[in-house]
Scaffold this motif. Structure first.
Motif, PDB file in Angstrom:
ATOM      1  N   CYS A 173       1.204  -3.917   6.706  1.00 49.17           N
ATOM      2  CA  CYS A 173      -0.036  -3.200   7.010  1.00 49.17           C
ATOM      3  C   CYS A 173      -0.867  -3.982   8.023  1.00 49.17           C
ATOM      4  O   CYS A 173      -1.428  -3.404   8.965  1.00 49.17           O
ATOM      5  CB  CYS A 173      -0.831  -2.967   5.721  1.00 49.17           C
ATOM      6  SG  CYS A 173      -2.209  -1.812   5.894  1.00 49.17           S
ATOM      7  N   ILE A 222      -3.584   4.669   0.360  1.00 49.26           N
ATOM      8  CA  ILE A 222      -4.283   4.897   1.629  1.00 49.26           C
ATOM      9  C   ILE A 222      -4.174   6.379   1.977  1.00 49.26           C
ATOM     10  O   ILE A 222      -3.058   6.904   2.154  1.00 49.26           O
ATOM     11  CB  ILE A 222      -3.677   4.048   2.763  1.00 49.26           C
ATOM     12  CG1 ILE A 222      -3.817   2.552   2.448  1.00 49.26           C
ATOM     13  CG2 ILE A 222      -4.342   4.375   4.098  1.00 49.26           C
ATOM     14  CD1 ILE A 222      -3.157   1.642   3.467  1.00 49.26           C
ATOM     15  N   TYR A 240       1.857  -5.512   2.280  1.00 49.32           N
ATOM     16  CA  TYR A 240       0.550  -6.020   2.709  1.00 49.32           C
ATOM     17  C   TYR A 240       0.648  -6.617   4.122  1.00 49.32           C
ATOM     18  O   TYR A 240      -0.165  -6.314   5.002  1.00 49.32           O
ATOM     19  CB  TYR A 240       0.067  -7.070   1.711  1.00 49.32           C
ATOM     20  CG  TYR A 240      -1.309  -7.633   1.997  1.00 49.32           C
ATOM     21  CD1 TYR A 240      -2.455  -6.954   1.597  1.00 49.32           C
ATOM     22  CD2 TYR A 240      -1.453  -8.861   2.646  1.00 49.32           C
ATOM     23  CE1 TYR A 240      -3.722  -7.478   1.847  1.00 49.32           C
ATOM     24  CE2 TYR A 240      -2.710  -9.392   2.903  1.00 49.32           C
ATOM     25  CZ  TYR A 240      -3.843  -8.700   2.499  1.00 49.32           C
ATOM     26  OH  TYR A 240      -5.089  -9.222   2.758  1.00 49.32           O
ATOM     27  N   PHE A 263       0.852  -1.185   0.000  1.00 47.64           N
ATOM     28  CA  PHE A 263       0.000   0.000   0.000  1.00 47.64           C
ATOM     29  C   PHE A 263       0.893   1.242   0.000  1.00 47.64           C
ATOM     30  O   PHE A 263       2.054   1.191   0.422  1.00 47.64           O
ATOM     31  CB  PHE A 263      -0.907   0.026   1.230  1.00 47.64           C
ATOM     32  CG  PHE A 263      -1.901  -1.102   1.275  1.00 47.64           C
ATOM     33  CD1 PHE A 263      -3.067  -1.056   0.515  1.00 47.64           C
ATOM     34  CD2 PHE A 263      -1.684  -2.217   2.077  1.00 47.64           C
ATOM     35  CE1 PHE A 263      -3.994  -2.097   0.558  1.00 47.64           C
ATOM     36  CE2 PHE A 263      -2.589  -3.257   2.133  1.00 47.64           C
ATOM     37  CZ  PHE A 263      -3.752  -3.196   1.365  1.00 47.64           C
ATOM     38  N   CYS A 314      -1.906   2.367   8.721  1.00 45.57           N
ATOM     39  CA  CYS A 314      -2.976   1.439   8.334  1.00 45.57           C
ATOM     40  C   CYS A 314      -4.031   1.377   9.426  1.00 45.57           C
ATOM     41  O   CYS A 314      -3.872   0.641  10.414  1.00 45.57           O
ATOM     42  CB  CYS A 314      -2.396   0.044   8.084  1.00 45.57           C
ATOM     43  SG  CYS A 314      -1.448  -0.089   6.564  1.00 45.57           S
ATOM     44  N   VAL A 339      -8.365   1.728   5.161  1.00 46.55           N
ATOM     45  CA  VAL A 339      -8.066   0.478   4.450  1.00 46.55           C
ATOM     46  C   VAL A 339      -9.340  -0.140   3.885  1.00 46.55           C
ATOM     47  O   VAL A 339      -9.344  -0.660   2.757  1.00 46.55           O
ATOM     48  CB  VAL A 339      -7.342  -0.524   5.389  1.00 46.55           C
ATOM     49  CG1 VAL A 339      -7.182  -1.886   4.711  1.00 46.55           C
ATOM     50  CG2 VAL A 339      -5.966   0.023   5.782  1.00 46.55           C
TER      51      VAL A 339
END
Length: 312
Positions: free
Chosen positions: A95, A172, A92, A10, A177, A182
Motif C-alpha cells: 500500500c 479501504i 501494508y 488492507f 491506496c 487510507v
C-alpha cells in the motif's frame, strides 16, 4: 515509517462487489489499459525514431507518454487482478509503495503538462527567441525539475499518511491506496495531516491549473495579430493540450482540494484521471496533430519498404 500498528494488510472494496459486473469491468479496463500501453508506446517510438520530432514540444510529449504508462500501471494491473480474484488484499508495504508510485507519476504529469504550456507560450508569443528560451539545456533542466518536484511531493505525501498508527480497520473503500481513503482508517487525529495533504496535493493541482489557464489566455490574445493559417495551427495544438489539461486537472482538484471526506462519486472520478485521461492522451495528440500523424506514416512506410527490400 516504523509506527506501532496492528495492520499488516488492507482490503479493497473495489468498484463493485457484483461478480457479473466485475467480469464486465475486467474486460473494459483490460481494453483501456492495452490502449494506454499501445498508444503511448507508439508516440514514444515515433518521437525517438523521427529526427523531425526532436524538438522541445515532442521531447515533453514523450515524457508525458512515459508518465501515462507508468501512472496507469500504478493502479490498473492491481485493479484488474482484483476483478477476477476473491482475495482483494494488499500488504501494508504494498500500500505504501502503491501510494508513493501513484503520487510520484501523477505529480510528474501535472508538472510536465505545465512545462508543455510554457513551451507553447514561448513558441507562439516569443517565436524569434524560442530556440534560445527552449534550448536543449533548458528542456533538460525543466524535465529534471518536474521529476524531482514529483519525487519530493510523493515522499511527503506518503510519509504524512503512513506516520499515523493503524489499529484494526483494514477495509479501504476504494480500488487503490489513495490518501483520503487510507487516512479514514488511521486511529489518530488526522486534522493536521488533512490540512497538509490539501496544501501538498490540492494546491499543487489548483496552482498549476491556474498557471495553465493564464498561459493559454495570453496565447489566445497574442493570436489575434496572426494570419489565419498561423491561428489555425496554434489553436489546434493548444486545443488538444487544453483538452488533456481539463480532463486531468478538474477531477484532481475535485478529489484533493478538500478535507478528508469521501463521496460515492469519488471512485468514478478517480477512474477518469487514473485510466481514462492516460488513454485519451495519445488519441488526442495523434488525431489532432498533423506532425505526429505524418511521422507515424513515414515510420510505417519505412518499415514497409524494408520488408519489400528483404523480399526482393
Amino acid at each position: 515509517m516504523e509506527v506501532a500498528n496492528n495492520v499488516t494488510e488492507f482490503v479493497f472494496l473495489g468498484l463493485s462487489q457484483d461478480p457479473g459486473a466485475q467480469l464486465m469491468l475486467f474486460a473494459l479496463f483490460l481494453l483501456f489499459y492495452l490502449v494506454i500501453l499501445v498508444g503511448n508506446l507508439l508516440i514514444l517510438l515515433t518521437v525517438l525514431a523521427d529526427p523531425r520530432l526532436h524538438t522541445p514540444m515532442y521531447f515533453f510529449l514523450s515524457n508525458l507518454s512515459f508518465v501515462d504508462i507508468a501512472y496507469s500501471s500504478a493502479t490498473a494491473p492491481k485493479m484488474m487482478a482484483d476483478f477476477v480474484s476473491e482475495n482483494k488484499t494488499i500488504s501494508y508495504g504494498g500500500c505504501i509503495a502503491q501510494m508513493f508510485t501513484f503520487h510520484f507519476f501523477g505529480c510528474a504529469e501535472i508538472f510536465v503538462l505545465t512545462v508543455m504550456a510554457f513551451d507553447r507560450y514561448a513558441a507562439i508569443c516569443q517565436p524569434l527567441r524560442y530556440t534560445t528560451i527552449m534550448s536543449a539545456n533548458v528542456c533538460t533542466v525543466l524535465a529534471s525539475l518536474s521529476w524531482l518536484g514529483a519525487l519530493g511531493h510523493s515522499f511527503v505525501q506518503t510519509l504524512l499518511t503512513f506516520q499515523l498508527p493503524f489499529c484494526n480497520a483494514q477495509v479501504i473503500d476504494h480500488y487503490f491506496c489513495d490518501v483520503h481513503p487510507v487516512l479514514k482508517l488511521a486511529c489518530a487525529d488526522t486534522t493536521l495531516v488533512n490540512m497538509l495533504v490539501v496544501a501538498n496535493s490540492g494546491l499543487i493541482s489548483l496552482g498549476c491549473f491556474l498557471i495553465l489557464l493564464a498561459s493559454y489566455t495570453v496565447i489566445l490574445f497574442s493570436l489575434r495579430k496572426r494570419s489565419a493559417e498561423s491561428r489555425r495551427k496554434a489553436l489546434s495544438t493548444c486545443g488538444s493540450h487544453l483538452t488533456v489539461v481539463t480532463f486531468f486537472f478538474v477531477p484532481c482538484i475535485f478529489i484533493y482540494l478538500r478535507p478528508s471526506t469521501t463521496f460515492p462519486l469519488d471512485k468514478a472520478v478517480s477512474v477518469f484521471y487514473t485510466t481514462i485521461t492516460p488513454m485519451l492522451n495519445p488519441l488526442i495528440y495523434t488525431l489532432r496533430n498533423e506532425d505526429v500523424k505524418n511521422a507515424m506514416k513515414r515510420l510505417w512506410n519505412r518499415k514497409f519498404s524494408l520488408k519489400e527490400k528483404q523480399k526482393g
